[in-house]
Design a protein around this motif. Structure first.
Motif, PDB file in Angstrom:
ATOM      1  N   SER A  40       0.679  -1.222   0.004  1.00  0.00           N
ATOM      2  CA  SER A  40       0.047  -0.117   0.018  1.00  0.00           C
ATOM      3  C   SER A  40       1.083   1.051  -0.036  1.00  0.00           C
ATOM      4  CB  SER A  40      -0.942   0.248   1.070  1.00  0.00           C
ATOM      5  OG  SER A  40      -1.597  -1.111   1.417  1.00  0.00           O
ATOM      6  N   ASP A  68      -0.507   7.807  -0.263  1.00  0.00           N
ATOM      7  CA  ASP A  68      -1.254   8.586  -1.246  1.00  0.00           C
ATOM      8  C   ASP A  68      -2.626   7.903  -1.647  1.00  0.00           C
ATOM      9  OD1 ASP A  68       0.098  10.892  -0.687  1.00  0.00           O
ATOM     10  OD2 ASP A  68       1.428  10.609  -2.531  1.00  0.00           O
ATOM     11  N   ASP A  69      -2.242   6.504  -2.308  1.00  0.00           N
ATOM     12  CA  ASP A  69      -3.506   5.735  -2.840  1.00  0.00           C
ATOM     13  C   ASP A  69      -4.453   5.530  -1.820  1.00  0.00           C
ATOM     14  OD1 ASP A  69      -2.273   5.931  -5.328  1.00  0.00           O
ATOM     15  OD2 ASP A  69      -1.038   4.164  -4.921  1.00  0.00           O
ATOM     16  N   VAL A 119      -2.870  -1.364  -3.529  1.00  0.00           N
ATOM     17  CA  VAL A 119      -2.901  -0.133  -3.987  1.00  0.00           C
ATOM     18  C   VAL A 119      -1.303   0.367  -3.967  1.00  0.00           C
ATOM     19  CG1 VAL A 119      -5.172   0.649  -3.252  1.00  0.00           C
ATOM     20  CG2 VAL A 119      -3.166   0.832  -1.762  1.00  0.00           C
ATOM     21  N   GLY A 120      -1.027   1.286  -4.817  1.00  0.00           N
ATOM     22  CA  GLY A 120       0.343   1.594  -5.094  1.00  0.00           C
ATOM     23  C   GLY A 120       1.139   0.705  -5.767  1.00  0.00           C
ATOM     24  N   ARG A 169      -6.520   8.509  -1.016  1.00  0.00           N
ATOM     25  CA  ARG A 169      -7.411   8.809  -2.187  1.00  0.00           C
ATOM     26  C   ARG A 169      -8.696   7.788  -1.800  1.00  0.00           C
ATOM     27  NH1 ARG A 169      -2.953  10.096  -5.335  1.00  0.00           N
ATOM     28  NH2 ARG A 169      -2.579   7.955  -6.083  1.00  0.00           N
ATOM     29  N   ALA A 170      -8.399   6.569  -1.596  1.00  0.00           N
ATOM     30  CA  ALA A 170      -9.322   5.447  -1.301  1.00  0.00           C
ATOM     31  C   ALA A 170     -10.314   5.970  -0.188  1.00  0.00           C
ATOM     32  CB  ALA A 170      -8.758   4.267  -1.226  1.00  0.00           C
TER      33      ALA A 170
END
Length: 320
Positions: A286, A289-290, A318-319, A293-294
């Motif tokens: 992970s 930033d991702d 993510v990421g 955003r989620a």
């Protein structure tokens, strides 16, 4: 610092001008002064020393200055020279701890006492006492003043990390702390990122005034600190938006968003929150930033649904 270090070489003159010292002592002290002074001057010109090298400089430098004063043949000059140890004490106060300062101060005061005894034999105890008091005062006051300033500046740095209204971290400090959290070992934990946006906050300001809005923000900051675990990192992203990140067991991570939402609604201020969270198992690749955003997308889903509720997303990866 290179110039100050090189100045230690001048202590060799104290031994070389003393006619009562054996040649071996003169040579040994002079060589030590030149080697240490020149060595640290070169070290500083090349870059910052290590912690041990820096500590050794403070102690060796203080010892050489103190010894050079004791070896100085002129008693009054020797006594006044002991004030120079305060420079090394100030250096220790900038870069090291109280123990390092204490060692340097002991060097300076011990040398001052020995030199004051010599001054008393020539010029009397009044002159010796006045000179010794100056030595003691400078060797204590300079490090103490510098350490006080350093600690005060350190406290200001800590305060500069906080949002002054809510008491939680500001955006910059939040990212710095969160980056540290992500580099820590997971130990079978889940990472939860919670985005919180207060519902209809503008109406609160319009109806009751900005003072009431500020009081509500302060209360929310307190609620988030009280309702989160001690390991949670809490920040204010600006306006009425907050963020919480924590590494916790799966059950704690799952409960946290709803608990924060309920705690805000239960506060004495007329304010509720839309809460969105992203929860992933630690070590799934992970990116911060991702995850934010989620969680932000989940928060907006809660807001579109009417607010004062929670939405949770569980991104598989993510990421990258």
């Amino acid at each position: 610092m290179a110039v100050i270090s090189a100045a230690l070489m001048l202590m060799a003159a104290a031994a070389l001008t003393s006619r009562d010292l054996p040649l071996v002592v003169q040579a040994a002290f002079s060589i030590a002064s030149v080697v240490i002074g020149l060595g640290y001057a070169v070290l500083w010109l090349r870059g910052w020393p290590t912690k041990r090298q820096s500590l050794a400089m403070a102690w060796l430098g203080g010892g050489i200055v103190a010894a050079g004063c004791v070896l100085q043949p002129q008693p009054v000059i020797a006594l006044m020279g002991c004030t120079g140890v305060a420079i090394l004490g100030g250096y220790a106060a900038f870069f090291h701890n109280t123990k390092a300062i204490t060692v340097v101060v002991v060097f300076g005061i011990a040398a001052g006492v020995l030199c004051a005894i010599r001054v008393a034999a020539v010029d009397g105890w009044v002159v010796a006492t006045a000179g010794l008091w100056l030595v003691i005062e400078l060797n204590l006051a300079v490090p103490l003043a510098i350490q006080t300033v350093v600690r005060t500046l350190g406290a200001d740095v800590v305060r500069s990390d906080q949002d002054p209204l809510t008491g939680v971290l500001n955006r910059r400090a939040f990212y710095e702390r969160a980056a540290t959290l992500l580099t820590s070992p997971g130990n079978d934990l889940h990472l939860v990122v919670v985005m919180i946006d207060l519902d209809k906050f503008k109406r609160l300001n319009d109806a009751y005034g900005h003072l009431a809005g500020d009081q509500a923000l302060t209360a929310v900051g307190w609620v988030l600190r009280e309702s989160s675990t001690s390991s949670a990192i809490i920040g204010r992203f600006g306006g009425e938006e907050f963020i919480v990140i924590d590494a916790a067991p799966a059950d704690v991570a799952e409960r946290l968003p709803a608990e924060l939402c309920a705690a805000i609604a239960a506060s004495p201020h007329p304010v509720t929150a839309s809460v969105g969270a992203a929860i992933v198992r630690w070590g799934c690749g992970s990116a911060m930033d991702d995850l934010i955003r989620a969680a932000d997308a989940a928060m907006y889903a809660a807001k579109r649904a009417g607010g004062n509720q929670t939405r949770i997303c569980r991104p598989a990866r993510v990421g990258g």
